[in-house]
Design a protein around this motif. Structure first.
Motif, PDB file in Angstrom:
ATOM      1  N   TYR A  76       1.028   7.924   3.089  1.00  0.00           N
ATOM      2  CA  TYR A  76       1.973   8.750   3.859  1.00  0.00           C
ATOM      3  C   TYR A  76       1.432   8.924   5.274  1.00  0.00           C
ATOM      4  O   TYR A  76       0.224   8.893   5.510  1.00  0.00           O
ATOM      5  CB  TYR A  76       2.216  10.095   3.163  1.00  0.00           C
ATOM      6  N   VAL A  92      -7.669   8.198   4.997  1.00  0.00           N
ATOM      7  CA  VAL A  92      -7.688   6.936   4.247  1.00  0.00           C
ATOM      8  C   VAL A  92      -6.504   6.022   4.596  1.00  0.00           C
ATOM      9  O   VAL A  92      -6.673   4.841   4.880  1.00  0.00           O
ATOM     10  CB  VAL A  92      -7.735   7.204   2.719  1.00  0.00           C
ATOM     11  N   CYS A  93      -5.296   6.585   4.597  1.00  0.00           N
ATOM     12  CA  CYS A  93      -4.110   5.740   4.833  1.00  0.00           C
ATOM     13  C   CYS A  93      -4.169   4.941   6.131  1.00  0.00           C
ATOM     14  O   CYS A  93      -3.971   3.727   6.112  1.00  0.00           O
ATOM     15  CB  CYS A  93      -2.833   6.568   4.798  1.00  0.00           C
ATOM     16  N   CYS A 108      -1.278  11.446   6.379  1.00  0.00           N
ATOM     17  CA  CYS A 108      -2.621  11.289   5.803  1.00  0.00           C
ATOM     18  C   CYS A 108      -3.630  11.180   6.942  1.00  0.00           C
ATOM     19  O   CYS A 108      -3.497  10.323   7.813  1.00  0.00           O
ATOM     20  CB  CYS A 108      -2.685  10.040   4.924  1.00  0.00           C
ATOM     21  N   HIS A 113      -3.285  10.884  -3.449  1.00  0.00           N
ATOM     22  CA  HIS A 113      -2.597   9.685  -3.952  1.00  0.00           C
ATOM     23  C   HIS A 113      -3.561   8.544  -4.239  1.00  0.00           C
ATOM     24  O   HIS A 113      -4.651   8.475  -3.673  1.00  0.00           O
ATOM     25  CB  HIS A 113      -1.537   9.226  -2.949  1.00  0.00           C
ATOM     26  N   TYR A 142       0.847  -1.192   0.000  1.00  0.00           N
ATOM     27  CA  TYR A 142       0.000   0.000   0.000  1.00  0.00           C
ATOM     28  C   TYR A 142       0.884   1.245   0.000  1.00  0.00           C
ATOM     29  O   TYR A 142       1.832   1.339   0.778  1.00  0.00           O
ATOM     30  CB  TYR A 142      -0.916   0.007   1.234  1.00  0.00           C
TER      31      TYR A 142
HETATM   32 NI    NI Z   1      -3.716   8.700   2.292  1.00  0.00          NI
END
Ligand code: NI
Length: 227
Positions: A100, A106-107, A103, A193, A97
């Motif tokens: 960063y 989502v990350c 983030c 991203h 995946y």
């Molecule tokens: Ni993210």
């Protein structure tokens, strides 16, 4: 024998079982259309059980899945400071995946999902190496990634590198990323991203992609097909 002899005269050619009774099991057994239907159902059921249908029907998977040249060589540094390449992980499956650590939404969710997937897979999941590759090498140093990785699965490896190394890895995986507007300080920005999770085989070849929003159980079921 008597039974068969008695029935035979009633066979006018349209009824291969010769019984004349549409519910006669022999009639069903001899009808090729029934066999085709049963085989079709078995194939569908097997795919469903293995997650194949769910995997391909999930939003965007089939479209991305048709890209077969995802992945490739990379040279990065893991959060323990060790130099790693794609070859370092040959022999294991990689669940990759890109994101960063800054983030906000989502990350972290996706990295949590990766950890849950590994847990759901249990002992077979030991064949899968979860990798988080930063798209923000400026802020995501080795020590930043070490602190970040602590919050997730103990086997998660977070990777960073020079800007050109990260760019090369992202390009290999067809990952887009772009820095947003800098806010209050030079260090205050978001990065847009691509947020797909990639399953790579023990030879480094692309196997499957999972879009953001898939449940860990769904992802685990799809990965389980390969293990
Ligand atoms: Ni993210």
């Amino acid at each position: 024998m008597n039974f068969l002899r008695l029935q035979r005269p009633r066979n006018d050619g349209a009824d291969p079982s010769g019984s004349g009774d549409p519910n006669d099991p022999r009639r069903l057994r001899r009808n090729p259309l029934v066999w085709i239907a049963v085989l079709g159902a078995i194939v569908l059921y097997t795919q469903y059980e293995g997650g194949g249908l769910l995997g391909t029907e999930n939003k965007g998977v089939r479209r991305i899945d048709q890209i077969h040249d995802v992945g490739g060589p990379f040279e990065l540094t893991d959060h323990n400071g060790r130099a790693v390449t794609a070859e370092s992980f040959y022999g294991q499956y990689m669940l990759v995946y890109f994101g960063y650590t800054w983030c906000p939404d989502v990350c972290p969710v996706e990295v949590l999902v990766m950890g849950h997937v590994i847990e759901i897979l249990g002992t077979v999941g030991e064949q899968v190496q979860p990798l988080f590759i930063t798209v923000d090498p400026t802020r995501d140093t080795v020590s930043t990634l070490a602190k970040y990785a602590e919050n997730f699965h103990p086997r998660l490896l977070a990777l960073t590198g020079r800007e050109d190394q990260v760019a090369a890895a992202a390009a290999a995986y067809r990952v887009y990323y772009g820095k947003g507007e800098v806010a209050n300080s030079p260090d205050d920005y978001l990065i847009d991203h691509t947020d797909y999770m990639y399953l790579m085989g023990p030879d480094g070849a692309f196997l499957e992609v999972f879009p953001h929003g898939m449940r860990p159980a769904e992802v685990a079921r799809s990965i389980g097909q390969y293990l």
